[in-house]
Design a protein around this motif. Sequence first.
Motif, short mmCIF file in Angstrom:
data_model
loop_
_atom_site.label_atom_id
_atom_site.label_comp_id
_atom_site.label_asym_id
_atom_site.label_seq_id
_atom_site.Cartn_x
_atom_site.Cartn_y
_atom_site.Cartn_z
N PRO A 286 0.68 -1.39 -0.35
CA PRO A 286 0.28 -0.12 -0.32
C PRO A 286 0.65 1.25 0.04
CG PRO A 286 -0.78 -1.34 1.61
CD PRO A 286 0.20 -2.23 1.43
N ALA A 288 2.63 1.74 -2.01
CA ALA A 288 2.76 3.09 -3.15
C ALA A 288 1.43 3.66 -4.18
CB ALA A 288 3.14 1.93 -4.19
N ALA A 289 0.37 3.25 -2.73
CA ALA A 289 -0.56 4.09 -3.48
C ALA A 289 -0.94 5.18 -2.38
CB ALA A 289 -1.74 3.60 -3.22
N VAL A 290 -0.22 5.82 -1.10
CA VAL A 290 -0.37 6.50 -0.18
C VAL A 290 -0.28 8.37 -0.95
CG1 VAL A 290 0.53 5.31 2.09
CG2 VAL A 290 2.32 6.87 0.52
N THR A 291 -1.06 8.87 -0.32
CA THR A 291 -1.53 10.43 -0.68
C THR A 291 -0.78 11.27 0.55
OG1 THR A 291 -3.59 10.24 -0.08
CG2 THR A 291 -3.41 9.73 -1.94
N GLN A 295 -0.61 8.20 6.11
CA GLN A 295 -0.87 6.84 5.53
C GLN A 295 0.56 6.05 5.64
OE1 GLN A 295 -2.44 7.83 2.42
NE2 GLN A 295 -4.77 7.96 3.00
N SER A 359 6.63 5.44 -6.26
CA SER A 359 5.59 4.34 -6.41
C SER A 359 6.49 2.51 -6.91
CB SER A 359 4.22 4.26 -6.90
OG SER A 359 3.61 5.81 -6.49
N ILE A 363 6.37 -0.96 -4.13
CA ILE A 363 6.10 -2.20 -5.53
C ILE A 363 7.43 -3.41 -5.78
CG2 ILE A 363 5.32 -3.32 -7.88
CD1 ILE A 363 2.98 -0.60 -7.89
N SER A 366 8.11 -4.91 -1.54
CA SER A 366 6.95 -5.78 -1.29
C SER A 366 7.11 -7.13 -2.58
CB SER A 366 5.61 -5.44 -1.65
OG SER A 366 4.52 -5.91 -1.06
#
Length: 391
Positions: A286, A288-291, A295, A359, A363, A366
């Motif tokens: 996740p 890779a998608a934090v804004t 987070q 990002s 990925i 991970s």
Amino acid sequence: MWFANFFVAGSMTMVLPFISLYIESLGDFSEKYVQHWSGLTFGITFVSAFLFSPIWGRIGDRYGRRKILIISGMGMAFSILLIGFAQSVWQLFMLRFFMGFFSGFIPMSQALISTQTPKEIAGRVLGTLQTGSITGSLLGPMLGGVLADTFGYADTFKWTSVTIFLSALLVLAVKEVRIEVKKGVRSHYSSKEVVQHIIRNPVMLTVLLISALVQIAHFSIQPILSLFVGELHGPKNIAFYSGIAFSAAGLGNLLMSRRWGNIADRHGYIKVLVILLFLAGIIYLPGAAVTNLWQLVIIRFVLGVAIGGIIPVRIAYIRQEAPLAMQGEVLGYNNSLRFLGNIIGPMLGGFISGYLGFSAVFISTSALLIISGVILLVSMNKHPKLAKHTA
């Protein structure tokens, strides 16, 4: 040994955040030059540490680990003291390389405590020991920043050398019980026999190789984390918020490393190691998608909870599988592979982020952790006797 690890980890992390700033203070250099030499100066310590870890481990098996710890602490203290007097980037680079020969203090202390601990509680005890270095790592950067602002970079290195020297003196208070080898059990192995023992145990070989993969994954994000925090939060107080993001993983690690060791003592080291690798891989994704920054901080904290047990559980397994007379050398190879990961990880993270963005680093990290879990799971199922819990 807990206090010695606390001081060493705290001292080492005191100075790491401002190595690039120290380079800047040594002359009128371009930004590109500073970035280039910061990376080289940071990484060169791990090169010499990679080369010498098995040698120190072998010497520790023969003559006792306590003596090696004292030499390691004194060597590091002397190196850092000299860094405080460096007049050029080249001198700093060479002194960092020299420091690497002595930088296995914490891994060697783990080997010492491992051999002094009954097998059935090795995971819990090693997890407890690890909290010392984690606590030092959490406090070190903050204290280092205060000292650097107050006394300057050079004097901070000199003060740091004093605390590491004190760590070496603390080891003098430790009594190492030289465990007598039972009659009929070998008291010495050649390096060739140690390597053959590792190769004949595919599960142990896999665990050692995964040491490098885990460090590659963990260190790939380290050099770019501050830049990522800046992108999420903006330039205001970036050092402070980067410190929070760094420390979040350490806090999670601190809370759970002893508990993971305890769980592994009861349920099996390889089983728990597989679970931790999969958990860490899933938690990283996740990122890779934090804004926003918070987070990222939460993800880093949960990651610390998962990754905190990997080191003590791994060492406890090696303690279980390696004969006493070769444990130091086997752990030396484990440390060498960790240092190799420390070298590759930052370069790989910088390369991926430069070409594919932040990002992509999350990925790929991970994926690397999950692949490590799959490899160990296959090895465990293929060789169930070698993965069996016998503590």
